[in-house]
Design an enzyme around this catalytic site. Structure first.
Site, mmCIF file in Angstrom:
data_model
loop_
_atom_site.group_PDB
_atom_site.id
_atom_site.type_symbol
_atom_site.label_atom_id
_atom_site.label_comp_id
_atom_site.label_asym_id
_atom_site.label_seq_id
_atom_site.Cartn_x
_atom_site.Cartn_y
_atom_site.Cartn_z
ATOM 1 N N ASP A 271 12.563 19.115 41.356
ATOM 2 C CA ASP A 271 12.225 18.271 40.205
ATOM 3 C C ASP A 271 12.515 16.818 40.568
ATOM 4 O O ASP A 271 13.017 16.519 41.663
ATOM 5 C CB ASP A 271 13.012 18.711 38.951
ATOM 6 C CG ASP A 271 12.260 18.443 37.646
ATOM 7 O OD1 ASP A 271 11.896 17.278 37.411
ATOM 8 O OD2 ASP A 271 12.041 19.389 36.873
ATOM 9 N N HIS A 316 0.670 22.858 31.444
ATOM 10 C CA HIS A 316 0.222 22.401 30.113
ATOM 11 C C HIS A 316 0.513 20.920 29.841
ATOM 12 O O HIS A 316 0.036 20.379 28.858
ATOM 13 C CB HIS A 316 0.797 23.296 28.994
ATOM 14 C CG HIS A 316 2.229 23.006 28.633
ATOM 15 N ND1 HIS A 316 2.833 23.534 27.518
ATOM 16 C CD2 HIS A 316 3.179 22.248 29.240
ATOM 17 C CE1 HIS A 316 4.088 23.111 27.454
ATOM 18 N NE2 HIS A 316 4.320 22.340 28.488
HETATM 19 C C1 LIG Z 1 8.530 20.916 30.335
HETATM 20 S S1 LIG Z 1 9.589 20.839 31.671
HETATM 21 C C2 LIG Z 1 9.673 22.519 32.195
HETATM 22 C C3 LIG Z 1 10.978 22.892 32.815
HETATM 23 C C4 LIG Z 1 11.083 24.327 33.301
HETATM 24 N N1 LIG Z 1 10.073 24.645 34.272
HETATM 25 C C5 LIG Z 1 11.040 25.295 32.147
HETATM 26 O O1 LIG Z 1 10.038 26.021 31.986
HETATM 27 O O2 LIG Z 1 12.026 25.342 31.396
HETATM 28 C C6 LIG Z 1 8.589 20.086 32.907
HETATM 29 C C7 LIG Z 1 9.384 19.671 34.124
HETATM 30 O O3 LIG Z 1 8.489 19.151 35.123
HETATM 31 C C8 LIG Z 1 9.130 18.065 35.747
HETATM 32 N N2 LIG Z 1 8.138 17.191 36.395
HETATM 33 C C9 LIG Z 1 7.178 16.484 35.782
HETATM 34 N N3 LIG Z 1 6.475 15.773 36.662
HETATM 35 C C10 LIG Z 1 7.002 16.053 37.871
HETATM 36 C C11 LIG Z 1 6.691 15.639 39.191
HETATM 37 N N4 LIG Z 1 5.690 14.791 39.427
HETATM 38 N N5 LIG Z 1 7.398 16.136 40.212
HETATM 39 C C12 LIG Z 1 8.419 17.000 39.985
HETATM 40 N N6 LIG Z 1 8.766 17.429 38.747
HETATM 41 C C13 LIG Z 1 8.059 16.967 37.712
HETATM 42 C C14 LIG Z 1 9.858 17.384 34.605
HETATM 43 O O4 LIG Z 1 10.867 16.512 35.062
HETATM 44 C C15 LIG Z 1 10.392 18.557 33.827
HETATM 45 O O5 LIG Z 1 11.664 18.952 34.254
#
Ligand SMILES: C[S@@+](CC[C@H](N)C(=O)[O-])C[C@H]1O[C@@H](n2cnc3c(N)ncnc32)[C@H](O)[C@@H]1O
Length: 410
Positions: A271, A316
Site C-alpha cells: 500500500d 471499485h
Molecule cells: C478501500 S481501501 C481497501 C483496503 C483493503 N483492501 C480492504 O479491503 O479492507 C483501498 C486501499 O487501496 C490503497 N491504494 C489506493 N491507491 C493506491 C495505489 N496507487 N497504490 C497502492 N495502494 C493504493 C489505499 O491506500 C487503501 O488502503
C-alpha cells in the site's frame, strides 16, 4: 370486558414502513454513536458478565432512571442483552457483536467505521445538490491523494511515491517481519471522535486536535471486513498458493485472516507509505515470518511477485482507465496458473439489490470516479484482460464483500 386486539386486527399503513424505518434508523445511529463516544459499552464490558443500571449509574454518575431507559433502548436494538432475575430486576450485558466490534478493549472494531459515516459520508451528502448538477464528486479521493498525500486512494497519475522509504527507514524489507503490538493500536478518544469534513472543503482533514485522521480511517476500513474476513478467505480453497500480495491491502485485516487460514503462505501487504506506516502498528504480533509490509504505488512502482494477488475494495474505487492499467500489470506479473482474488460487493443483475451495494455505488459518486458492478460486468472486465475461469461466491449477511476468483491460463 376489555377486548385485546391481535396484530392481525390492526396495522398501520405498510406503505409508510420504509419511511419510518429510515427515520428510526437515524435515531438508532445517533444513540449508538453517543454511547460509543461516552464509552458506555466499554463500561459495561469492564463491569463483567452482567450489571444493573444502578451499578453503571453509580460508577459514571448518571441518573439511574434515564440510564435504565437508555439501556432498554439499546437492548431493543440487540446491542445489549437484557435479563431479568426472579424478582424481575433487570441486568444488562453487551451482546456478542457489541462486545466484539464496539468496545475499545477488543478487536476487530467497527467503531472507526461507524465514526467515518458521520465524519465523512454525511458532510459529503450535504453537497448532494451540487453533485446532482455537476455530476462530479465534491471530494475526489484520487485527486486528494495526489494533492495532499491522503491515504484513501491514489490515481494512476499520482506523482511517484518514494518507493521503499518506509522499508529502508524502519528496516521492514521482505526479510524483516514486523513485530506488531496491540498496545500501539491508535487510541480512540472519547470526544471528539473524528474531525468532520469542513462544510465547503474538497480536502479530507488530515490532523486536527491531535487526532490522527489517517489511523481512524484505517480503522474504518478494518471495520468493513471485520465481520467477514474469515468467510472471505475461506470462500475458495487457496491452499495451492505459496505467496500472495494484498494490493491496496490497507489495514491488512484480510491478509492476517489469510495467514491464519493458510499457515504455509507468505503474504505481503502492499500500500501507499502513510497507510503501511499505520497498518503495521494496528496489527497483532501473530504470523511473524508470514506477513510482510511493502510500500509503493501500484500504478507507478514494481509490484512484488506472487502466485496469488488480492484486490479488496480496490477495483471499485477507480475509473476504467486506472482499472485496466492495474489489471494488466497484475496479469503480466502472475505466473501461468496463478490467481487473483477480487473482493467487492456485487450488484444483482437488476442493479436494485443488495441494498449495501446499491448504496455504495451511489456513495462512490461522492468519493471517486469508481462504481460497483454486477457479476457479468466483472466477467467482461476480467476476460478482456485474459483471465479465465471467473468464479463468484456470495458472502451472506450484512457486509460489503463478495468474492471472485480468476485465473491466468497455463
Ligand atoms: C478501500 S481501501 C481497501 C483496503 C483493503 N483492501 C480492504 O479491503 O479492507 C483501498 C486501499 O487501496 C490503497 N491504494 C489506493 N491507491 C493506491 C495505489 N496507487 N497504490 C497502492 N495502494 C493504493 C489505499 O491506500 C487503501 O488502503
Amino acid at each position: 370486558m376489555t377486548e385485546v386486539m391481535t396484530s392481525a386486527d390492526a396495522h398501520s399503513d405498510p406503505s409508510a414502513d420504509p419511511i419510518m424505518d429510515i427515520i428510526a434508523g437515524a435515531t438508532r445511529y445517533k444513540i449508538m454513536m453517543q454511547c460509543i463516544e461516552i464509552g458506555l459499552f466499554d463500561e459495561i464490558e469492564s463491569l463483567g458478565e452482567t450489571c444493573t443500571a444502578e451499578t453503571i449509574a453509580k460508577k459514571c454518575g448518571y441518573d439511574v432512571s434515564v440510564l435504565e431507559r437508555l439501556l432498554s433502548t439499546l437492548a431493543s436494538y440487540n446491542l445489549l442483552q437484557k435479563d431479568c432475575n426472579r424478582k424481575g430486576m433487570p441486568s444488562y450485558r453487551n451482546s456478542s457483536g457489541t462486545s466484539k466490534y464496539l468496545t475499545r478493549s477488543r478487536r476487530p472494531t467497527m467503531i472507526g467505521l461507524a465514526m467515518s459515516v458521520d465524519a465523512m459520508i454525511h458532510p459529503l451528502l450535504d453537497n448532494l445538490p451540487m453533485l446532482l448538477k455537476s455530476g462530479k464528486p465534491k471530494l475526489d479521493i484520487n485527486k486528494n491523494v495526489a494533492d495532499n498525500g491522503n491515504i484513501l486512494s491514489s490515481s494512476p497519475n499520482h506523482q511517484k511515491t518514494p518507493n521503499n522509504i518506509m522499508d529502508k527507514e524502519n528496516n521492514m524489507g521482505p526479510g524483516s517481519p514486523i513485530k506488531q503490538n496491540m498496545s500501539s493500536m491508535p487510541h480512540i478518544p472519547k470526544m471528539p471522535c473524528m474531525p468532520k469534513m469542513p462544510p465547503n472543503s474538497t480536502k479530507m482533514p488530515m490532523e486536527k486536535n491531535g487526532i490522527d485522521y489517517q489511523a481512524k480511517f484505517l480503522m474504518a476500513m478494518e471495520g468493513f471486513s471485520a465481520s467477514c474476513a474469515s468467510s472471505i478467505v475461506k470462500a475458495f480453497d487457496l491452499s495451492q498458493h505459496r505467496s500472495a500480495v494484498d494490493l491496496g491491502g490497507g489495514p491488512g485485516r484480510i491478509s492476517f485472516e489469510m495467514a491464519n487460514t493458510y499457515p504455509h503462505m507468505k503474504i505481503t501487504v502492499f500500500d501507499l507509505p502513510p497507510v503501511i506506516q499505520v497498518a503495521q502498528k494496528m496489527q497483532q504480533p501473530c504470523s511473524q515470518g508470514q506477513i510482510f509490509f511493502k510500500t509503493g504505488n501500484f500504478f507507478e512502482d514494481e509490484i512484488p511477485s506472487a502466485d496469488l494477488y488480492l484486490l479488496g475494495h480496490v477495483i471499485h474505487g477507480f475509473d476504467l482507465k486506472g482499472i485496466d492499467r492495474l489489471l494488466q500489470k497484475v496479469y503480466s506479473k502472475l505466473p501461468p496458473g496463478g490467481s487473483v482474488l477480487v473482493m467487492e460487493k456485487i450488484l444483482a443483475e437488476n442493479r436494485t439489490e443488495p441494498e449495501l451495494a446499491v448504496t455504495n455505488d451511489f456513495v462512490m459518486t461522492l468519493l471517486s470516479q469508481g462504481q460497483e458492478r454486477t457479476f457479468s460486468d466483472y466477467q467482461k472486465l476480467f476476460s478482456k484482460h485474459g483471465f479465465v475461469n471467473v468464479q463468484f461466491k456470495h458472502i451472506d449477511g450484512l457486509n460489503y464483500y463478495d468474492v471472485m476468483l480468476l485465473k491466468k491460463p497455463f
